[in-house]
Scaffold this motif. Structure first.
Motif, mmCIF file in Angstrom:
data_model
loop_
_atom_site.group_PDB
_atom_site.id
_atom_site.type_symbol
_atom_site.label_atom_id
_atom_site.label_comp_id
_atom_site.label_asym_id
_atom_site.label_seq_id
_atom_site.Cartn_x
_atom_site.Cartn_y
_atom_site.Cartn_z
ATOM 1 N N ALA A 52 93.654 -67.927 -15.070
ATOM 2 C CA ALA A 52 94.400 -68.862 -14.221
ATOM 3 C C ALA A 52 93.636 -70.163 -13.993
ATOM 4 C CB ALA A 52 94.733 -68.206 -12.879
ATOM 5 N N LEU A 53 92.308 -70.075 -13.940
ATOM 6 C CA LEU A 53 91.483 -71.264 -13.725
ATOM 7 C C LEU A 53 90.975 -71.859 -15.036
ATOM 8 C CD1 LEU A 53 89.487 -70.019 -10.623
ATOM 9 C CD2 LEU A 53 90.978 -72.027 -10.657
ATOM 10 N N GLY A 54 91.248 -71.188 -16.150
ATOM 11 C CA GLY A 54 90.748 -71.672 -17.440
ATOM 12 C C GLY A 54 89.241 -71.700 -17.473
ATOM 13 N N ALA A 55 88.613 -70.746 -16.759
ATOM 14 C CA ALA A 55 87.159 -70.758 -16.605
ATOM 15 C C ALA A 55 86.464 -70.109 -17.794
ATOM 16 C CB ALA A 55 86.759 -70.034 -15.321
ATOM 17 N N LYS A 56 85.292 -70.622 -18.098
ATOM 18 C CA LYS A 56 84.505 -70.084 -19.197
ATOM 19 C C LYS A 56 83.877 -68.750 -18.819
ATOM 20 C CE LYS A 56 82.127 -73.025 -21.584
ATOM 21 N NZ LYS A 56 81.069 -73.990 -22.012
ATOM 22 N N LYS A 57 83.483 -68.600 -17.554
ATOM 23 C CA LYS A 57 82.725 -67.421 -17.158
ATOM 24 C C LYS A 57 83.146 -66.977 -15.759
ATOM 25 C CE LYS A 57 77.886 -65.882 -16.877
ATOM 26 N NZ LYS A 57 76.467 -66.323 -16.955
ATOM 27 N N ALA A 58 83.274 -65.653 -15.573
ATOM 28 C CA ALA A 58 83.659 -65.118 -14.261
ATOM 29 C C ALA A 58 83.121 -63.702 -14.104
ATOM 30 C CB ALA A 58 85.174 -65.120 -14.099
ATOM 31 N N GLY A 59 82.922 -63.296 -12.863
ATOM 32 C CA GLY A 59 82.488 -61.935 -12.546
ATOM 33 C C GLY A 59 82.809 -61.658 -11.092
ATOM 34 N N HIS A 60 82.667 -60.399 -10.665
ATOM 35 C CA HIS A 60 82.969 -60.080 -9.269
ATOM 36 C C HIS A 60 81.752 -59.478 -8.580
ATOM 37 C CE1 HIS A 60 83.139 -55.716 -9.807
ATOM 38 N NE2 HIS A 60 83.877 -55.899 -10.894
ATOM 39 N N ALA A 61 81.795 -59.492 -7.256
ATOM 40 C CA ALA A 61 80.664 -59.004 -6.453
ATOM 41 C C ALA A 61 81.042 -57.706 -5.762
ATOM 42 C CB ALA A 61 80.252 -60.062 -5.431
ATOM 43 N N GLY A 62 81.168 -56.624 -6.530
ATOM 44 C CA GLY A 62 81.437 -55.328 -5.923
ATOM 45 C C GLY A 62 82.800 -54.784 -6.260
ATOM 46 N N THR A 63 82.830 -53.713 -7.044
ATOM 47 C CA THR A 63 84.084 -53.108 -7.502
ATOM 48 C C THR A 63 84.879 -52.501 -6.352
ATOM 49 O OG1 THR A 63 83.058 -52.569 -9.611
ATOM 50 C CG2 THR A 63 85.049 -51.364 -9.048
ATOM 51 N N LEU A 64 86.207 -52.646 -6.430
ATOM 52 C CA LEU A 64 87.133 -51.905 -5.582
ATOM 53 C C LEU A 64 87.920 -50.947 -6.472
ATOM 54 C CD1 LEU A 64 88.740 -54.520 -3.128
ATOM 55 C CD2 LEU A 64 87.297 -52.579 -2.506
ATOM 56 N N ASP A 65 88.155 -49.729 -5.993
ATOM 57 C CA ASP A 65 89.006 -48.799 -6.727
ATOM 58 C C ASP A 65 90.388 -49.425 -6.923
ATOM 59 O OD1 ASP A 65 87.027 -46.875 -6.822
ATOM 60 O OD2 ASP A 65 87.746 -45.811 -5.036
ATOM 61 N N PRO A 66 91.106 -49.037 -7.983
ATOM 62 C CA PRO A 66 92.436 -49.619 -8.229
ATOM 63 C C PRO A 66 93.379 -49.556 -7.032
ATOM 64 C CG PRO A 66 91.733 -48.402 -10.154
ATOM 65 C CD PRO A 66 90.687 -48.146 -9.096
ATOM 66 N N GLU A 67 93.392 -48.436 -6.296
ATOM 67 C CA GLU A 67 94.326 -48.310 -5.178
ATOM 68 C C GLU A 67 93.814 -48.956 -3.888
ATOM 69 O OE1 GLU A 67 97.485 -47.307 -5.530
ATOM 70 O OE2 GLU A 67 96.834 -47.331 -7.622
ATOM 71 N N ALA A 68 92.581 -49.450 -3.900
ATOM 72 C CA ALA A 68 92.033 -50.115 -2.714
ATOM 73 C C ALA A 68 92.515 -51.561 -2.665
ATOM 74 C CB ALA A 68 90.513 -50.076 -2.746
ATOM 75 N N THR A 69 92.530 -52.133 -1.456
ATOM 76 C CA THR A 69 92.941 -53.519 -1.261
ATOM 77 C C THR A 69 91.829 -54.279 -0.551
ATOM 78 O OG1 THR A 69 93.944 -53.181 0.932
ATOM 79 C CG2 THR A 69 95.333 -52.728 -0.996
ATOM 80 N N GLY A 70 92.022 -55.600 -0.441
ATOM 81 C CA GLY A 70 91.097 -56.404 0.347
ATOM 82 C C GLY A 70 90.209 -57.305 -0.478
ATOM 83 N N VAL A 71 89.075 -57.673 0.101
ATOM 84 C CA VAL A 71 88.204 -58.706 -0.463
ATOM 85 C C VAL A 71 87.653 -58.299 -1.824
ATOM 86 C CG1 VAL A 71 86.023 -59.944 -0.213
ATOM 87 C CG2 VAL A 71 87.508 -59.644 1.762
ATOM 88 N N LEU A 72 87.989 -59.098 -2.834
ATOM 89 C CA LEU A 72 87.310 -59.039 -4.122
ATOM 90 C C LEU A 72 86.858 -60.471 -4.395
ATOM 91 C CD1 LEU A 72 86.543 -57.115 -6.455
ATOM 92 C CD2 LEU A 72 88.470 -58.077 -7.710
ATOM 93 N N ALA A 73 85.572 -60.709 -4.226
ATOM 94 C CA ALA A 73 85.020 -62.053 -4.389
ATOM 95 C C ALA A 73 84.714 -62.284 -5.868
ATOM 96 C CB ALA A 73 83.763 -62.219 -3.551
ATOM 97 N N VAL A 74 85.394 -63.271 -6.455
ATOM 98 C CA VAL A 74 85.239 -63.565 -7.879
ATOM 99 C C VAL A 74 84.394 -64.831 -8.034
ATOM 100 C CG1 VAL A 74 86.411 -64.071 -10.049
ATOM 101 C CG2 VAL A 74 87.456 -62.503 -8.396
ATOM 102 N N ALA A 75 83.305 -64.701 -8.776
ATOM 103 C CA ALA A 75 82.397 -65.826 -9.011
ATOM 104 C C ALA A 75 82.734 -66.487 -10.331
ATOM 105 C CB ALA A 75 80.948 -65.340 -9.030
ATOM 106 N N LEU A 76 82.738 -67.809 -10.337
ATOM 107 C CA LEU A 76 83.017 -68.592 -11.548
ATOM 108 C C LEU A 76 81.776 -69.390 -11.942
ATOM 109 C CD1 LEU A 76 86.009 -68.179 -12.372
ATOM 110 C CD2 LEU A 76 85.855 -68.355 -9.881
#
Length: 303
Positions: free
Chosen positions: A32-56
């Motif tokens: 969506a951002l057309g970013a070259k690189k991305a990752g997240h800070a801490g996995t959430l299970d598929p059925e879990a909701t809430g904060v998923l912080a994505v680093a670009l």
């Protein structure tokens, strides 16, 4: 071959819905951002909701500081049933007619506060001899996972909708499994238990209330309006002291050399980050008026 995409840096805080994996969310954000690189800070299970912080981009270098930060969850535990996955997705493997009182539950929570030893669920991403535990469990293997330490800052009973369900809120450190808390609490209370609903309400400096929905990400994909939701790379360094540096110091730091900084209340050997005009230059160790860099940021100039 170099990955195509924009050199865009910062954090996008997603309010993850139930369903997609954390990796799927990261891939959608990167697209969506057309970013070259991305990752997240801490996995959430598929059925879990809430904060998923994505680093670009360069913000991916700050991911460890969010991963190591305290996080808070609210979750609902179904009493009277244990499942093989410790959540509602699994098969019920044990039942009990015992239902503890609110006071008994509150009394039991004390054993799960502070430094505890926790065995991750068999259906988890923990590696055993190079294989993911959930793969071995799905193949029918009897998975043995070693206990590991977890810091639990707080664990509270916040609601009791009915005798079969309790809603808890937990603040904990890195590597905690909420499903294991539900499993072990149910065992300790003699009634069994598993998680039916899980939401991460904050992670380090990021809160679910400030998160963007997946629907909004799709609606604004590849537009400047989505860029406006990006938060500065520097927010990922909120738990470290900031030291201002001179332009000359910034040049040295960006080249991987120790650079002069203006210290305040940091001590020799402390980890800190250096900034110039409010923008992160490097993370490193403070020694006698200089920062010795361990990570250097190469942010493009703001438009």
């Amino acid at each position: 071959m170099a990955r195509k995409g924009r050199d865009i840096s910062g954090w996008l805080v997603v309010d993850k819905p139930a369903g997609p994996t954390s990796t799927a969310v990261v891939n959608k954000v990167r697209w969506a951002l057309g970013a070259k690189k991305a990752g997240h800070a801490g996995t959430l299970d598929p059925e879990a909701t809430g904060v998923l912080a994505v680093a670009l981009g360069e913000a991916t270098k700050t991911v460890p500081y969010i991963t190591d930060a305290l996080k808070a969850y609210t979750f609902t535990v179904r009493l009277g049933q244990a499942t093989n996955t410790d959540d509602a997705e699994g098969e019920v493997i044990a039942t009990s007619d015992t239902r503890p009182t609110d006071d008994e539950i509150k009394g039991g929570l004390g054993d799960f506060i502070g430094e505890i030893m926790q065995v991750p669920p068999k259906f988890s991403a923990v590696k055993i001899d190079g294989e993911r535990a959930y793969k071995l469990a799905r193949d029918g293997e009897d998975v043995e996972i070693a206990a590991r330490p977890l810091w639990v800052e707080e664990l509270l009973l916040v609601d009791r909708p009915d005798e079969d369900h309790v809603v808890l809120e937990m603040t904990c450190g890195k590597g905690g499994y909420v499903r294991a808390i539900a499993r072990d609490l149910g065992h300790a209370l003699g009634c069994h238990g598993h998680v039916t609903r899980l939401r991460r309400i904050w992670s380090g400096p990021f809160e679910a209330g400030d998160g963007i929905s997946m629907e909004t990400i799709e609606e604004l994909a590849r537009t400047p309006e989505l860029d406006a939701y990006l938060r500065p790379l520097e927010e990922g360094l909120a738990d470290l002291p900031e030291l201002k540096c001179t332009p000359e110091g910034a040049v040295r730091l960006r080249n991987g050399n120790p650079g002069m900084v203006f210290a305040s209340d940091v001590e020799y050997g402390d980890e800190a980050w250096a900034s110039l005009d409010g923008r992160a230059v490097a993370v490193g160790t403070y020694k006698a008026g200089q920062l010795h860099p361990s990570r250097v940021f190469n942010q493009s100039e703001p438009a």
